[in-house]
Design a protein around this motif. Structure first.
Motif, short mmCIF file in Angstrom:
data_model
loop_
_atom_site.label_atom_id
_atom_site.label_comp_id
_atom_site.label_asym_id
_atom_site.label_seq_id
_atom_site.Cartn_x
_atom_site.Cartn_y
_atom_site.Cartn_z
N MET A 173 52.42 39.50 27.48
CA MET A 173 51.85 38.76 28.59
C MET A 173 51.23 39.70 29.62
N SER A 174 51.81 40.87 29.83
CA SER A 174 51.27 41.82 30.81
C SER A 174 49.88 42.29 30.39
N LYS A 175 49.68 42.55 29.08
CA LYS A 175 48.36 42.95 28.60
C LYS A 175 47.35 41.83 28.82
N PHE A 176 47.78 40.62 28.55
CA PHE A 176 46.92 39.45 28.73
C PHE A 176 46.51 39.32 30.19
N PHE A 177 47.45 39.53 31.11
CA PHE A 177 47.15 39.43 32.54
C PHE A 177 46.16 40.50 32.98
N PHE A 178 46.36 41.71 32.51
CA PHE A 178 45.46 42.80 32.93
C PHE A 178 44.05 42.62 32.38
N ILE A 179 43.94 42.01 31.20
CA ILE A 179 42.60 41.69 30.66
C ILE A 179 41.90 40.68 31.56
N LEU A 180 42.65 39.65 31.98
CA LEU A 180 42.07 38.65 32.87
C LEU A 180 41.76 39.25 34.24
N LEU A 181 42.63 40.15 34.72
CA LEU A 181 42.40 40.81 36.00
C LEU A 181 41.11 41.63 35.96
N PHE A 182 40.93 42.36 34.88
CA PHE A 182 39.71 43.16 34.71
C PHE A 182 38.48 42.25 34.65
N SER A 183 38.63 41.09 34.01
CA SER A 183 37.52 40.14 33.91
C SER A 183 37.13 39.62 35.28
N VAL A 184 38.12 39.29 36.11
CA VAL A 184 37.84 38.79 37.45
C VAL A 184 37.12 39.86 38.29
N ILE A 185 37.62 41.08 38.25
CA ILE A 185 37.01 42.18 39.01
C ILE A 185 35.58 42.42 38.55
N LEU A 186 35.37 42.41 37.24
CA LEU A 186 34.05 42.69 36.68
C LEU A 186 33.04 41.60 37.06
N THR A 187 33.45 40.35 36.92
CA THR A 187 32.50 39.26 37.18
C THR A 187 32.20 39.11 38.67
#
Length: 378
Positions: free
Chosen positions: A1-15
Motif C-alpha cells: 500500500m505504501s508503494k501505491f500511495f507514493f505512486i499516487l503522490l507522484f502523480s498529484v505532484i506531476l499533474t
C-alpha cells in the motif's frame, strides 16, 4: 500500500506542476484522478493524506484558489469515503458507472460556474478536457481491476498447486498409516472383549477405538481435498451437528480449563458434508482452546440469516498477529510451534466446497473470532 500511495503522490505532484494552461485565468490538471483512486482503493487515510498534500501544493502554487479548492474537496472527500464502503461489492461495470457519475457531477458543477461567470470560450475547452479526464479515469479503473483480477488468479493458482502437493503427499503415506492403525484397532477390539479387564480400562479402550476411527476419518478428508465426493452431500439437522461438535470438544476444553458457551438456533436444515463440517468446527474450536490460558472462555453461536446460516466461534485467547492473518489456511503455516497448519487448510477447503465463506478477526491479547457463512436449504 505504501508503494501505491507514493505512486499516487507522484502523480498529484506531476499533474499540478505541469497543468494544461488555456488562458491567463484558467489552467487544468488531472489531480482528481489520483485523489479518487486513493480514496476508493486505499481508503480514508491514504485519501485524506493525498488530499492534504494536494491542498498544500495548491496554497503554494495558486493561493487564490486555496479556499474554493478546500471547500470542493471537503465535499468530494465525504462522498468518496461513503462510496469506498460500497464500491468493492459492485461489478466492474457498476464500478465504472459509479465513479463516472461522481466525476460528471464535478465536471457539471465546473461547467455551470463557467457559464454563470460568462466564460463561454473556457466552457468549451473545459468540456473537452473533462471528457479526456473521464476517459482517463475509466481506463485507470479498468487497468486496476484487471491487475487485481490477475493477482487473485495468481494466488488461486498457487493455492491449487499447494493443495495438489498436499494431496499427493497424503496419498503416498495414507496406505502406510492405515495398516498399523487397522492392526492396533483390531487388537484393541480383542482386548475389549476380555473379561479380565476392569470396566474403567474397558472405557479407555473404547475411547481409543473411537479416536482411531476419527483419525481414519481425518485421513479420508485429507485425501478428499483433491477429489471432492459430491455424493456425500446430505440434508442434515445442522443445529445438532454444531451441538455434537461442541460436545466432542467439551472434554478437551475442561482439561484446559476453558468454558464453552453457546447460542444455537434450532431446526436449521442444511445440505452439507456432515462429518467434514463437524471436523471444521472441531479444528477451529481446538485451535481456540489451545490459544487460551486457564479460565479461558469460548462462545459458539449459529443463527439463520435469510438463505444463509452464520456461525461465530469466538475466544479470548492470545490472538493472531495481523501479518499472520492473511496466511491462515495456507498449507504448513501455523501459529503454533508444533502445528502444521493443515487443520485450517482442510477446514478452508471444506467451507469453499460448500460454497461458503470464512472470515477471521483477531487482536493480539484479546482473542480471535471466526465467522462462517454457509448456504442453507429448506
Amino acid at each position: 500500500m505504501s508503494k501505491f500511495f507514493f505512486i499516487l503522490l507522484f502523480s498529484v505532484i506531476l499533474t499540478m506542476t505541469l497543468p494544461a494552461v488555456y488562458s491567463t485565468e484558467f489552467s487544468y490538471d488531472l489531480r482528481i484522478i489520483p485523489i479518487i483512486i486513493a480514496f476508493i482503493y486505499g481508503g480514508m487515510k491514504p485519501g485524506l493524506s493525498l488530499t492534504a498534500v494536494m491542498l498544500g501544493l495548491t496554497y503554494f502554487l495558486n493561493p487564490t484558489m486555496f479556499f474554493p479548492t478546500l471547500g470542493n474537496y471537503i465535499v468530494a472527500s465525504v462522498i468518496l469515503i461513503y462510496l469506498h464502503k460500497k464500491y468493492h461489492k459492485q461489478t466492474n461495470k457498476n464500478k465504472v458507472i459509479i465513479l463516472s457519475v461522481f466525476y460528471l457531477l464535478i465536471a457539471a458543477s465546473r461547467g455551470i460556474f463557467l457559464l454563470q461567470e460568462g466564460y463561454t470560450y473556457q466552457f468549451s475547452i473545459s468540456l473537452f478536457l473533462s471528457f479526456v479526464t473521464l476517459i482517463t479515469l475509466i481506463s485507470v479503473i479498468m487497468l486496476i481491476e484487471t491487475l487485481r483480477k490477475q493477482i487473485t488468479l495468481h494466488r488461486e493458482l498457487e493455492h491449487i498447486e499447494k493443495m495438489n502437493a498436499i494431496s499427493q503427499l497424503a496419498a503416498s503415506v495414507a496406505h502406510e498409516i492405515r495398516n498399523p492403525m487397522t492392526t492396533v484397532r483390531g487388537f484393541l477390539q480383542i482386548l475389549s472383549t476380555s473379561k479380565d479387564i476392569p470396566e474403567t480400562d474397558r472405557s479407555f479402550i473404547s475411547i481409543s477405538i473411537e479416536e482411531l476411527d476419527r483419525a481414519q476419518t481425518i485421513i479420508n478428508e485429507y485425501l478428499s481435498l483433491s477429489k471432492p465426493q459430491e455424493s456425500a452431500l446430505e440434508v442434515v439437522d445442522f443445529s445438532k451437528v454444531i451441538n455434537d461438535s461442541i460436545q466432542v470438544i467439551s472434554t478437551y476444553a475442561i482439561i484446559n480449563n476453558v468454558e464453552i458457551s453457546k447460542a444455537i438456533d434450532e431446526e436449521i436444515r442444511m445440505k452439507c458434508y456432515k462429518h467434514e463440517i463437524q471436523q471444521v468446527f472441531i479444528n477451529i474450536m481446538k485451535n481456540g482452546i489451545e490459544s487460551m490460558d486457564s479460565n479461558g472462555r469460548m462462545h459458539v453461536a449459529a443463527t439463520r440469516q435469510n438463505k444463509y446460516v452464520k456461525i461465530i466461534i469466538q475466544d479470548n485467547g492470545c490472538g493472531i498477529p495481523k501479518e499472520q492473518l492473511k496466511s491462515l489456511g495456507t498449507p504448513y503455516h501455523s501459529t503454533k510451534e508444533q502445528g502444521t497448519g493443515l487443520g485450517l487448510t482442510v477446514s478452508y477447503e471444506i467451507i469453499k466446497r460448500m460454497n461458503g465463506s470464512i472470515d477471521v478477526h483477531s487482536k493480539v491479547g484479546q482473542g480471535t473470532t471466526f465467522t462462517i457463512l454457509l448456504p442453507t436449504t429448506d
